[in-house]
Design an enzyme around this catalytic site. Structure first.
Site, PDB file in Angstrom:
ATOM      1  N   LYS A  13       0.829  -1.214   0.000  1.00 26.52           N
ATOM      2  CA  LYS A  13       0.000   0.000   0.000  1.00 26.52           C
ATOM      3  C   LYS A  13       0.866   1.269   0.000  1.00 26.52           C
ATOM      4  O   LYS A  13       0.633   2.182  -0.763  1.00 26.52           O
ATOM      5  CB  LYS A  13      -0.902   0.058   1.249  1.00 26.52           C
ATOM      6  CG  LYS A  13      -1.854  -1.100   1.399  1.00 26.52           C
ATOM      7  CD  LYS A  13      -2.706  -0.952   2.642  1.00 26.52           C
ATOM      8  CE  LYS A  13      -1.929  -0.967   3.949  1.00 26.52           C
ATOM      9  NZ  LYS A  13      -1.251  -2.248   4.255  1.00 26.52           N
ATOM     10  N   ARG A  88      -8.924   1.431   8.949  1.00 30.28           N
ATOM     11  CA  ARG A  88      -8.589   0.025   9.209  1.00 30.28           C
ATOM     12  C   ARG A  88      -9.722  -0.679   9.931  1.00 30.28           C
ATOM     13  O   ARG A  88      -9.609  -1.866  10.230  1.00 30.28           O
ATOM     14  CB  ARG A  88      -7.322  -0.046  10.067  1.00 30.28           C
ATOM     15  CG  ARG A  88      -6.055  -0.354   9.259  1.00 30.28           C
ATOM     16  CD  ARG A  88      -4.912  -0.446  10.241  1.00 30.28           C
ATOM     17  NE  ARG A  88      -3.766  -1.152   9.776  1.00 30.28           N
ATOM     18  CZ  ARG A  88      -2.666  -0.568   9.294  1.00 30.28           C
ATOM     19  NH1 ARG A  88      -2.616   0.729   9.147  1.00 30.28           N
ATOM     20  NH2 ARG A  88      -1.627  -1.304   8.950  1.00 30.28           N
ATOM     21  N   ARG A 127      11.312  -6.217   4.630  1.00 27.09           N
ATOM     22  CA  ARG A 127      11.157  -4.748   4.573  1.00 27.09           C
ATOM     23  C   ARG A 127      12.181  -4.074   5.483  1.00 27.09           C
ATOM     24  O   ARG A 127      12.409  -4.501   6.597  1.00 27.09           O
ATOM     25  CB  ARG A 127       9.744  -4.366   5.014  1.00 27.09           C
ATOM     26  CG  ARG A 127       9.566  -2.860   5.166  1.00 27.09           C
ATOM     27  CD  ARG A 127       8.128  -2.422   5.084  1.00 27.09           C
ATOM     28  NE  ARG A 127       7.289  -2.961   6.146  1.00 27.09           N
ATOM     29  CZ  ARG A 127       5.967  -2.805   6.196  1.00 27.09           C
ATOM     30  NH1 ARG A 127       5.344  -2.125   5.237  1.00 27.09           N
ATOM     31  NH2 ARG A 127       5.262  -3.315   7.179  1.00 27.09           N
ATOM     32  N   ARG A 160      11.437  -2.876  11.239  1.00 22.25           N
ATOM     33  CA  ARG A 160      10.483  -2.331  12.219  1.00 22.25           C
ATOM     34  C   ARG A 160      10.174  -3.386  13.284  1.00 22.25           C
ATOM     35  O   ARG A 160      10.061  -4.568  12.965  1.00 22.25           O
ATOM     36  CB  ARG A 160       9.185  -1.930  11.511  1.00 22.25           C
ATOM     37  CG  ARG A 160       9.266  -0.592  10.829  1.00 22.25           C
ATOM     38  CD  ARG A 160       8.120  -0.319   9.879  1.00 22.25           C
ATOM     39  NE  ARG A 160       6.804  -0.759  10.320  1.00 22.25           N
ATOM     40  CZ  ARG A 160       5.699  -0.624   9.588  1.00 22.25           C
ATOM     41  NH1 ARG A 160       5.751  -0.050   8.384  1.00 22.25           N
ATOM     42  NH2 ARG A 160       4.542  -1.056  10.031  1.00 22.25           N
ATOM     43  N   ARG A 171      -0.616  -9.294  13.268  1.00 23.04           N
ATOM     44  CA  ARG A 171      -1.132  -8.209  12.418  1.00 23.04           C
ATOM     45  C   ARG A 171      -2.011  -8.774  11.305  1.00 23.04           C
ATOM     46  O   ARG A 171      -3.005  -8.173  10.919  1.00 23.04           O
ATOM     47  CB  ARG A 171       0.034  -7.393  11.837  1.00 23.04           C
ATOM     48  CG  ARG A 171       0.749  -6.600  12.912  1.00 23.04           C
ATOM     49  CD  ARG A 171       1.994  -5.951  12.387  1.00 23.04           C
ATOM     50  NE  ARG A 171       1.693  -4.850  11.485  1.00 23.04           N
ATOM     51  CZ  ARG A 171       2.570  -4.322  10.656  1.00 23.04           C
ATOM     52  NH1 ARG A 171       3.791  -4.798  10.591  1.00 23.04           N
ATOM     53  NH2 ARG A 171       2.224  -3.323   9.879  1.00 23.04           N
TER      54      ARG A 171
HETATM   55  P1  ADP Z   1       2.341  -1.751   3.241  1.00 23.33           P
HETATM   56  O1  ADP Z   1       2.388  -0.253   3.148  1.00 23.33           O
HETATM   57  O2  ADP Z   1       1.105  -2.339   2.597  1.00 23.33           O
HETATM   58  O3  ADP Z   1       2.530  -2.256   4.645  1.00 23.33           O
HETATM   59  P2  ADP Z   1       4.902  -1.650   1.797  1.00 23.33           P
HETATM   60  O4  ADP Z   1       4.564  -0.752   0.648  1.00 23.33           O
HETATM   61  O5  ADP Z   1       5.747  -1.087   2.877  1.00 23.33           O
HETATM   62  O6  ADP Z   1       3.558  -2.327   2.406  1.00 23.33           O
HETATM   63  O7  ADP Z   1       5.577  -2.965   1.190  1.00 23.33           O
HETATM   64  C1  ADP Z   1       6.005  -4.038   2.042  1.00 23.33           C
HETATM   65  C2  ADP Z   1       7.363  -4.547   1.563  1.00 23.33           C
HETATM   66  O8  ADP Z   1       7.237  -5.210   0.298  1.00 23.33           O
HETATM   67  C3  ADP Z   1       8.404  -3.438   1.366  1.00 23.33           C
HETATM   68  O9  ADP Z   1       9.655  -3.934   1.763  1.00 23.33           O
HETATM   69  C4  ADP Z   1       8.348  -3.162  -0.139  1.00 23.33           C
HETATM   70  O10 ADP Z   1       9.595  -2.676  -0.612  1.00 23.33           O
HETATM   71  C5  ADP Z   1       8.000  -4.534  -0.719  1.00 23.33           C
HETATM   72  N1  ADP Z   1       7.129  -4.470  -1.893  1.00 23.33           N
HETATM   73  C6  ADP Z   1       6.100  -3.589  -2.106  1.00 23.33           C
HETATM   74  N2  ADP Z   1       5.494  -3.846  -3.292  1.00 23.33           N
HETATM   75  C7  ADP Z   1       6.127  -4.928  -3.824  1.00 23.33           C
HETATM   76  C8  ADP Z   1       5.970  -5.705  -5.029  1.00 23.33           C
HETATM   77  N3  ADP Z   1       5.009  -5.416  -5.921  1.00 23.33           N
HETATM   78  N4  ADP Z   1       6.816  -6.735  -5.233  1.00 23.33           N
HETATM   79  C9  ADP Z   1       7.773  -7.042  -4.319  1.00 23.33           C
HETATM   80  N5  ADP Z   1       7.985  -6.373  -3.178  1.00 23.33           N
HETATM   81  C10 ADP Z   1       7.179  -5.323  -2.921  1.00 23.33           C
HETATM   82  P1  AMP Z   2       1.356   0.626   9.008  1.00 23.04           P
HETATM   83  O1  AMP Z   2       2.544   1.512   8.930  1.00 23.04           O
HETATM   84  O2  AMP Z   2       0.201   1.131   8.174  1.00 23.04           O
HETATM   85  O3  AMP Z   2       1.675  -0.821   8.751  1.00 23.04           O
HETATM   86  O4  AMP Z   2       0.824   0.718  10.525  1.00 23.04           O
HETATM   87  C1  AMP Z   2       1.635   0.266  11.598  1.00 23.04           C
HETATM   88  C2  AMP Z   2       0.781   0.135  12.862  1.00 23.04           C
HETATM   89  O5  AMP Z   2       0.243   1.430  13.234  1.00 23.04           O
HETATM   90  C3  AMP Z   2      -0.443  -0.771  12.758  1.00 23.04           C
HETATM   91  O6  AMP Z   2      -0.115  -2.147  12.934  1.00 23.04           O
HETATM   92  C4  AMP Z   2      -1.317  -0.218  13.889  1.00 23.04           C
HETATM   93  O7  AMP Z   2      -0.849  -0.630  15.163  1.00 23.04           O
HETATM   94  C5  AMP Z   2      -1.055   1.288  13.778  1.00 23.04           C
HETATM   95  N1  AMP Z   2      -2.021   1.933  12.850  1.00 23.04           N
HETATM   96  C6  AMP Z   2      -1.752   2.533  11.662  1.00 23.04           C
HETATM   97  N2  AMP Z   2      -2.873   2.986  11.084  1.00 23.04           N
HETATM   98  C7  AMP Z   2      -3.900   2.653  11.925  1.00 23.04           C
HETATM   99  C8  AMP Z   2      -5.315   2.808  11.886  1.00 23.04           C
HETATM  100  N3  AMP Z   2      -5.925   3.409  10.845  1.00 23.04           N
HETATM  101  N4  AMP Z   2      -6.037   2.339  12.927  1.00 23.04           N
HETATM  102  C9  AMP Z   2      -5.439   1.753  13.991  1.00 23.04           C
HETATM  103  N5  AMP Z   2      -4.130   1.539  14.074  1.00 23.04           N
HETATM  104  C10 AMP Z   2      -3.345   1.983  13.059  1.00 23.04           C
END
Ligand code: ADP
Ligand code: AMP
Length: 214
Positions: A13, A88, A127, A160, A171
């Site tokens: 995302k 969420r 990541r 992280r 999660r």
């Molecule tokens: P989210 O925001 O949904 O938690 P991220 O955008 O941070 O996810 O992506 C999670 C991990 O996967 C990151 O390390 C990112 O670089 C990698 N990633 C994102 N999109 C792709 C893809 N299409 N193919 C492979 N790896 C990806």
């Molecule tokens: P993210 O960076 O989007 O993966 O979010 C990391 C963490 O932040 C999540 O696992 C939740 O603990 C918290 N968080 C982020 N966005 C929300 C939301 N909209 N509602 C509740 N918790 C959130």
């Protein structure tokens, strides 16, 4: 253009939201980034959020909704935004809807980046995040030029705390229980679009552009 990114944690995302924000010149708003910035700065909000985040739980709606509504009320959001990680829960989505309805507005697209659970653990364990500028990398798919160092700001890259294996499983469970119902919620509203998130990053982005420019 008001866009919501849906999908499991680690689905991509944030990666796609940043690309959309760059191309269409709208702010990328990540509630996770806002919480992490507060944790880094040692604010009261950060301390409170961390209790939940470290366990892979959601931060309570009251806290999260307030932060989000303050943020989308800012001047730079007048022409739209990409929300990443919000809503969420169904109550969060309803509050956002009501706040927009008061302004005569609504969400244009809810884009579900669909990735099966089997791929998620690999995405999240690989990541690496820069807690200074919010950039994300992946050890295999998007490595930084220099190991452990952010290409954009030169600060340290970290795994992280909530990307460690045990927390990832929590999660994912929380995602299925509390967040996945949003897919139906936005489908009913007629704004849901689904893209195959297992494709390469650039291909996922092309699928999204095709939706936005249809
Ligand atoms: P989210 O925001 O949904 O938690 P991220 O955008 O941070 O996810 O992506 C999670 C991990 O996967 C990151 O390390 C990112 O670089 C990698 N990633 C994102 N999109 C792709 C893809 N299409 N193919 C492979 N790896 C990806
Ligand atoms: P993210 O960076 O989007 O993966 O979010 C990391 C963490 O932040 C999540 O696992 C939740 O603990 C918290 N968080 C982020 N966005 C929300 C939301 N909209 N509602 C509740 N918790 C959130």
């Amino acid at each position: 253009m008001k866009i919501i990114m849906l999908g499991a944690p680690g689905a991509g995302k944030g990666t796609q939201a940043k690309m959309i924000a760059d191309k269409y010149h709208v702010p990328h708003i990540s509630t996770g980034d806002i919480f992490r910035a507060n944790i880094k700065n040692g604010t009261e909000l950060g301390m409170e959020a961390k209790k939940y985040m470290d366990q892979g739980l959601l931060v309570p709606d009251e806290l999260t909704v307030k932060i989000l509504l303050d943020r989308v009320g800012k001047e730079d959001c007048k022409e739209g935004y990409v929300l990443d990680g919000f809503p969420r829960t169904i109550p969060q989505a309803k509050v956002l809807d009501e706040a927009l309805a008061e302004l005569g507005e609504s969400i244009d697209y809810a884009i579900d980046v669909d990735v099966p659970d089997e791929n998620i653990v690999q995405r999240m364990s690989g990541r690496r995040a820069c807690l200074s500028c919010g950039a994300t990398y992946h050890l295999e798919h998007v490595p930084p030029q220099k190991e452990g160092v952010c290409d954009k700001c030169g600060n340290e890259l970290v795994l992280r705390d909530d990307d460690k294996a045990d927390t990832v499983l929590n999660r994912l469970k929380v995602y299925h229980d509390q967040t996945q119902p949003l897919i139906q919620f936005y489908e009913t509203k007629g704004v849901l679009k689904t893209v195959d998130g297992t494709q390469a990053m650039e291909d996922v982005f092309q699928s999204i552009i095709a939706i936005l420019e249809k």
